[in-house]
Scaffold this active site. Structure first.
Site, PDB file in Angstrom:
ATOM      1  NE  ARG A 309      -4.130   0.012   1.560  1.00  0.00           N
ATOM      2  CZ  ARG A 309      -4.227   1.221   2.055  1.00  0.00           C
ATOM      3  NH1 ARG A 309      -3.468   1.587   3.067  1.00  0.00           N
ATOM      4  NH2 ARG A 309      -5.094   2.066   1.580  1.00  0.00           N
ATOM      5  CE1 TYR A 313      -4.437   1.243  -4.499  1.00  0.00           C
ATOM      6  CE2 TYR A 313      -3.855   0.109  -2.479  1.00  0.00           C
ATOM      7  CZ  TYR A 313      -4.491   0.128  -3.695  1.00  0.00           C
ATOM      8  OH  TYR A 313      -5.182  -0.971  -4.093  1.00  0.00           O
ATOM      9  CB  CYS A 339      16.512  -5.827  -6.044  1.00  0.00           C
ATOM     10  SG  CYS A 339      17.611  -6.534  -4.813  1.00  0.00           S
TER      11      CYS A 339
END
Ligand SMILES: *Cc1c(COP(=O)(O)O)cnc(C)c1O
Length: 412
Positions: A309, A313, A339
Site C-alpha cells: 500500500r 497508493y 531490489c
C-alpha cells in the site's frame, strides 16, 4: 452481548506483539479478532434505527478463511468480487443467499458459475445483463448503479471519474429497463459503491438520493445496497467517516423512503477496510541500519511483496519501534529488501532503531496480505489471529515448495 463487549478493553499490547514475533518469526501479520468484532458491532449499532440492516463484509480486504469464518459467526454477510471469493465464502460457512457477487468486467461464464452456486448476483453492465437475462430470466439480480456523484452534488457524467468503469450509468436506466422487459428478468436490489472515502457525507447522500429515486421505478425490490467507502484513521489526527452523523441522516432518509415506497426493505452496507484494517499489525525485523550522506535507512526483512500500500497508493501507515519504545526519537526512512525502491515510510520520527529491532506497521488488516506476492521469490509471511486472548496460526509461512508448486520442469 453488546454491553459485555463495550466493557472489555482488550487491546493488543506491544509486549504481546514482541512475544509473537519471537514465537513465530518475522515478517508476521497479526490480527486482533476483538477489534474486528468491535468494528462490526459499532456499525450494527450505528444503524440500529433501521429494522432490516445487513452488513456484508467486502472480503477482498482480507480473505483468510478464518477471518471469513469469524465474521460469519458474528452474523455478517459477504461481498465478493470473484468466483474464487464466492467459493471461499461458501467454504467459510456463509449461506449462499448471504453472499453477493459484485464482479466487474468478468465473463458471462464466471457469472454462470455464481448462479450454479446459488449466490446473489449484482451486475454492472448492460451487455452481461442482456446475456444473463436470456439464460436465467427467473434468477432475480441486483443492479450496480453508477450515480456519477461529484463532490458538491452535481449529477454529471465525468469521463475522468475514478469509478467510470463501474456500474450501469444512472443515465442508462431506460436502456436497462428495456433489457429487463425484453428478457423478463427481475431486479431484487439496487447497489452503488462509489469507492471514495465518505468524509463528505453530502455527496454520499446525493448518491443515496439517486438510488431512492431509481427504486421508485422498481416497486418490488428487497434491498438497497449503499456499498462502502468508510474511512478509518491511519494516524492519530487523521479524518475518519463520521459514522454518527452519517447513520443519523441515512436512517432518517431510509425510513422516509420505506414509507413512501410502501414496504420495508433491507439496507445493506459492505465495508471492508472499516471492519478489518485496524485489527492488523505487520511485524518486521530490522536487518540493517544504513547511513548515507542525507538519510538514515532502516532496512527490514520485508518489502512491497508483502505490504504494497505505501508504494502502490502512497498510503501512510504508522510505523513504531516496539522493541525500543522508550528510545530517543530520531528520523528514519524505513525501506524493504526488494531490489527496487520500496519505501514503507519516508523520513519518519521513530524511537531509536537498532539492528535486530522489531518494527510494527499499523492498519495492516485490510489490503495488505491480500495484495501480497512472491516477487523476488520471497515467501509470503504467516498470519496469526488473536482469538479470546490466545494466538493461533491461521496461515503458515511459505516454503520453497510453495514457490515451486506449479512449476513444470522440462528438459532444456
Ligand atoms: C472493495 C469493495 C468494497 C469495500 O471497500 P472498502 O473501502 O474496503 O470498505 C465494497 N464493495 C465493493 C463492490 C467493493 O469492490
Amino acid at each position: 452481548m453488546m454491553k459485555e463487549l463495550e466493557n472489555m478493553i482488550y487491546t493488543v499490547h506491544k509486549e504481546h506483539l514482541i512475544q509473537l514475533a519471537k514465537k513465530y518469526g518475522t515478517p508476521l501479520y497479526v490480527y486482533d479478532s476483538f477489534k474486528i468484532k468491535k468494528q462490526y458491532i459499532k456499525m450494527i449499532k450505528a444503524f440500529s434505527g433501521i429494522k432490516n440492516i445487513i452488513i456484508n463484509y467486502a472480503c477482498k480486504a482480507n480473505t483468510n478463511l478464518n477471518i471469513l469464518k469469524f465474521l460469519q459467526k458474528l452474523g455478517s454477510g459477504l461481498d465478493t468480487v470473484s468466483i474464487q471469493e464466492v467459493e471461499l465464502g461458501l467454504k467459510a460457512g456463509f449461506h449462499p443467499k448471504k453472499i453477493i457477487f459484485t464482479p466487474n468486467c468478468v465473463s458471462i461464464q464466471e457469472v454462470k458459475k455464481a448462479v450454479n452456486l446459488g449466490v446473489r448476483i449484482n451486475l454492472d453492465n448492460l451487455s452481461v445483463l442482456e446475456q444473463f437475462g436470456e439464460c436465467y430470466p427467473d434468477y432475480s439480480i441486483g443492479i450496480r448503479i453508477n450515480p456519477h456523484i461529484m463532490a458538491g452534488g452535481n449529477y454529471k457524467i465525468s469521463v475522468g471519474h475514478i469509478d467510470s468503469k463501474f456500474g450501469i450509468s444512472y443515465y442508462q436506466i431506460p436502456h436497462m429497463k428495456r433489457i429487463l422487459k425484453n428478457t423478463g428478468l427481475k431486479i431484487e436490489g439496487l447497489h452503488m459503491h462509489t469507492g471514495s472515502d465518505i468524509s463528505d457525507i453530502k455527496s454520499f447522500l446525493e448518491g443515496a438520493k439517486i438510488l431512492f429515486k431509481t427504486a421508485i421505478d422498481f416497486p418490488n425490490i428487497d434491498y438497497i445496497d449503499f456499498g462502502s467507502g468508510f474511512k478509518v484513521p491511519y494516524t492519530k489526527n487523521d479524518i475518519k467517516t463520521d459514522l454518527t452523523s452519517l447513520s443519523k441522516e441515512i436512517t432518517e432518509k431510509f425510513k422516509d423512503f420505506c414509507t413512501s415506497y410502501g414496504h420495508q426493505i433491507t439496507l445493506i452496507f459492505e465495508p471492508g477496510k472499516f471492519l478489518v484494517s485496524e485489527s492488523g499489525y505487520f511485524l518486521v525485523s530490522v536487518n540493517v541500519i544504513k547511513h548515507t550522506t542525507s538519510t538514515v535507512f532502516a532496512g527490514v526483512d520485508s518489502g512491497f511483496n508483502h505490504f504494497i500500500r505505501p508504494m502502490f497508493y502512497d498510503a501512510y501507515h504508522y510505523i513504531e519501534n516496539i522493541s525500543n519504545p522508550n528510545g530517543r526519537f530520531r528520523f528514519y526512512t524505513v525501506v524493504g529488501y526488494i531490489c527496487e525502491s520500496d519505501t514503507f515510510g519516508f523520513n519518519r520520527k521513530i524511537t531509536e532503531i537498532r539492528e535486530g529491532d522489531i518494527l510494527c506497521l499499523k492498519n495492516a488488516g485490510a489490503y495488505c496480505f491480500s495484495m501480497s506476492s512472491n516477487y523476488n521469490s520471497r515467501y509470503r509471511p504467516s498470519e496469526i489471529m488473536i482469538l479470546n486472548g490466545k494466538d493461533f496460526i491461521i496461515r503458515k509461512r511459505e516454503t520453497m515448495q510453495d514457490i515451486l508448486r506449479n512449476i513444470v520442469e522440462i528438459d532444456i
